[in-house]
Design a protein around this motif. Structure first.
Motif, short mmCIF file in Angstrom:
data_model
loop_
_atom_site.label_atom_id
_atom_site.label_comp_id
_atom_site.label_asym_id
_atom_site.label_seq_id
_atom_site.Cartn_x
_atom_site.Cartn_y
_atom_site.Cartn_z
N PRO A 139 7.71 -2.38 -13.05
CA PRO A 139 8.19 -3.74 -13.60
C PRO A 139 8.88 -4.54 -12.45
O PRO A 139 9.18 -3.78 -11.62
CB PRO A 139 9.41 -3.36 -14.70
CG PRO A 139 9.70 -2.02 -14.33
CD PRO A 139 8.69 -1.40 -13.96
N SER A 140 8.53 -5.86 -12.58
CA SER A 140 8.79 -6.53 -11.37
C SER A 140 10.25 -6.47 -10.59
O SER A 140 10.29 -6.64 -9.50
CB SER A 140 8.81 -8.18 -11.41
OG SER A 140 9.56 -8.73 -12.30
N ALA A 141 11.09 -6.18 -11.55
CA ALA A 141 12.66 -5.99 -10.96
C ALA A 141 12.83 -4.84 -10.16
O ALA A 141 13.88 -4.89 -9.50
CB ALA A 141 13.62 -6.04 -12.45
N LEU A 142 12.01 -3.90 -10.53
CA LEU A 142 12.00 -2.53 -9.69
C LEU A 142 10.99 -2.62 -8.38
O LEU A 142 10.92 -1.75 -7.74
CB LEU A 142 11.83 -1.25 -10.52
CG LEU A 142 13.00 -1.26 -11.61
CD1 LEU A 142 12.57 -0.01 -12.48
CD2 LEU A 142 14.31 -1.33 -11.04
N HIS A 143 9.96 -3.51 -8.67
CA HIS A 143 9.05 -3.53 -7.57
C HIS A 143 9.33 -4.26 -6.34
O HIS A 143 9.15 -5.18 -5.95
CB HIS A 143 7.60 -4.21 -8.15
CG HIS A 143 6.27 -4.27 -7.48
ND1 HIS A 143 5.99 -4.88 -6.25
CD2 HIS A 143 5.46 -3.33 -7.77
CE1 HIS A 143 4.77 -4.57 -5.98
NE2 HIS A 143 4.56 -3.20 -6.60
N ASP A 144 9.82 -3.43 -5.48
CA ASP A 144 10.55 -3.65 -4.24
C ASP A 144 10.59 -2.36 -3.25
O ASP A 144 10.64 -1.46 -3.54
CB ASP A 144 12.05 -4.43 -4.46
CG ASP A 144 12.65 -4.90 -2.90
OD1 ASP A 144 12.96 -4.00 -2.17
OD2 ASP A 144 12.57 -6.11 -3.15
N LYS A 145 10.36 -2.37 -2.10
CA LYS A 145 10.09 -1.55 -1.23
C LYS A 145 11.59 -0.67 -1.00
O LYS A 145 11.57 0.38 -0.57
CB LYS A 145 9.68 -2.01 0.27
CG LYS A 145 8.15 -2.39 0.16
CD LYS A 145 7.68 -2.88 1.50
CE LYS A 145 6.20 -3.33 1.57
NZ LYS A 145 5.73 -3.80 2.84
N ALA A 146 12.56 -1.59 -1.21
CA ALA A 146 13.84 -0.84 -1.17
C ALA A 146 14.23 -0.08 -2.12
O ALA A 146 15.05 0.74 -2.29
CB ALA A 146 15.00 -2.14 -1.07
N PHE A 147 13.42 0.10 -3.27
CA PHE A 147 13.66 0.89 -4.34
C PHE A 147 13.47 2.30 -4.03
O PHE A 147 12.46 2.88 -3.52
CB PHE A 147 12.80 0.45 -5.80
CG PHE A 147 12.99 1.28 -6.92
CD1 PHE A 147 14.12 1.41 -7.50
CD2 PHE A 147 12.00 2.17 -7.23
CE1 PHE A 147 14.32 2.06 -8.73
CE2 PHE A 147 12.10 3.11 -8.19
CZ PHE A 147 13.14 3.10 -9.08
N ARG A 148 14.47 3.16 -4.53
CA ARG A 148 14.14 4.61 -4.13
C ARG A 148 14.36 5.21 -5.60
O ARG A 148 15.45 5.18 -6.18
CB ARG A 148 15.06 5.08 -3.33
CG ARG A 148 15.07 4.59 -1.74
CD ARG A 148 13.71 5.15 -1.24
NE ARG A 148 13.51 4.61 0.06
CZ ARG A 148 12.86 3.69 0.51
NH1 ARG A 148 12.26 2.75 -0.52
NH2 ARG A 148 12.75 3.12 1.56
N GLY A 149 13.23 5.75 -6.19
CA GLY A 149 13.30 6.40 -7.48
C GLY A 149 12.16 6.79 -8.29
O GLY A 149 10.94 6.44 -7.45
N ASN A 150 12.19 6.88 -9.29
CA ASN A 150 10.85 7.25 -10.14
C ASN A 150 10.84 6.37 -11.25
O ASN A 150 12.19 5.90 -11.98
CB ASN A 150 10.72 8.75 -10.60
CG ASN A 150 10.44 9.61 -9.49
OD1 ASN A 150 9.79 9.23 -8.55
ND2 ASN A 150 11.23 10.79 -9.39
#
Length: 406
Positions: A139-150
């Motif tokens: 989802p767009s709120a988590l679609h960032d290169k800084a996101f670390r996770g599953n």
């Protein structure tokens, strides 16, 4: 409740107290089965709990965060499909007019917790019920290169509760009465409610169904004065939810996995009339928030958003809180009930859905109780005086909190 002048008795098969999801669903279901019903509500339809819910119709997987499928998760596994059938006009009720906010939900794990559930979620037990996503599917709120996770996708629905209430109210609007407790008199007897006196109308129900959520406690207290249903008690589990109004384009329907066996944060998204979005925050934050002041909870929510979404800018967001008491049958240590609740004591039926998603299960249980007691429709739907006010559908709290009340 005060004495009222007597009027000609109007028989009805079932009088239903409460116009939330339980009362509205059951009134439709029972009318469909030929029972005459009158619904009595002292506020707006859906106004106490239904319109304060997040609209999530889940299949129990969020209760599997301990690494195993619990009895609770198994009990509600079939609920999303039951709702989908109704939303397609092929289920218990015809809900084709209800707006679906999201066909799926997501689970995401952050930081060091990212691998904690990978093996369990990939197990044969959950195959087909949960899917791990690739980065381009986030989802767009988590679609960032800084996101670390599953991120995982769940086969869960989120409904617009306002449209749900309106759709359920429409077929029975004329029999949804708005009552004033000060001008309503309840006449109890040993096995139920003998008569309900309203201004200009006296109802004599064959059976009475309590579906009033938190209001069931007061009604049970009255029944208890006549030694009826004294073994049934209510409980309320409180929450303090946070609402975040922002101008970003991100619509998120997801649970964040925390260190415990319950979601750290649950987010649903709702739209304001001017196009602004509201993130409605539940989960552990809302449970911890019960002990906080509004200001302290808002500070905690801002810190949580900054920690979980450091790439999003909430500096211009408006935050507000709302307290909710989830009404349920009494459980030891205020634990969550596993299923919907319906019990009969004489001609009195006491019900709680316990969760929005379990409402079809509640309908099954009420129909089973009526079948057990060989209760069949006996009276035509009464014509109710036009002078009696009808209960009207309510509106979600985010309109009022952010100045969008019509």
């Amino acid at each position: 409740m005060t004495d009222a002048p007597q009027h000609t008795s109007t028989p009805v098969d079932i009088a239903i107290f409460g116009g939330g999801i339980a009362g509205l669903w059951l009134a439709n279901l029972l009318t469909q089965r030929g029972y005459s019903c009158v619904l009595l509500e002292r506020d707006t339809l859906g106004g106490q709990q239904t319109l304060l819910s997040q609209g999530i119709l889940h299949g129990g997987l969020k209760y599997a965060l301990g690494g195993a499928l619990s009895h609770e998760s198994e009990a509600i596994a079939g609920m999303p499909d039951r709702w989908r059938a109704s939303l397609a006009g092929e289920g218990d009720l015809d809900l084709r007019g209800v707006r679906v906010l999201s066909d799926t939900q997501h689970l995401w794990s952050a930081g060091s917790l990212a691998s904690r559930f990978t093996t369990f979620f990939a197990s044969r037990m959950l195959r087909g019920r949960i899917q791990k996503l690739k980065f381009n599917q986030y989802p767009s709120a988590l679609h960032d290169k800084a996101f670390r996770g599953n991120v995982y996708r769940l086969d869960d629905l989120v409904l617009d509760t306002e449209s749900l209430v309106r759709e359920l109210a429409a077929p029975i609007q004329d029999r949804c009465l708005h009552i004033d407790p000060e001008s309503t008199t309840l006449h109890w007897c040993a096995d139920g409610l003998a008569r309900i006196d309203l201004p200009g109308l006296s109802l004599t129900p064959t059976r009475t169904l309590l579906a009033a959520g938190n209001g069931n406690a007061a009604l049970l207290a009255e029944a208890g004065e006549h030694d009826l249903a004294t073994d049934i008690r209510a409980q309320a589990r409180p929450l303090q939810m946070v609402l975040v109004q922002h101008r970003m384009p991100h619509r998120l329907y997801a649970h964040c996995i925390g260190a415990s066996n319950k979601p750290r944060l649950t987010v649903t998204t709702h739209e304001q009339p001017d196009g602004a979005l509201v993130w409605y925050l539940g989960g552990d934050l809302a449970e911890r928030g019960v002990e906080m002041t509004e200001d302290a909870l808002i500070r905690a929510a801002r810190a949580e958003l900054a920690d979980l979404f450091p790439w999003l800018d909430f500096s211009d967001a408006e935050l507000a809180t709302v307290r909710i008491d989830r009404a349920e049958p009494h459980q030891t240590a205020l634990v969550k009930p596993d299923n919907a609740y319906a019990e009969a004591r004489g001609r009195l039926l006491v019900t709680w859905p316990t969760k929005l998603t379990l409402t079809p299960d509640l309908g099954d249980r009420v129909l089973a109780l009526l079948a057990r007691d060989q209760a069949t429709p006996a009276h035509p739907q009464p014509t109710l005086p036009a002078s009696l006010p009808r209960a009207q559908p309510g509106r979600p709290v985010w309109y009022r909190l952010f100045g969008h009340e019509a």
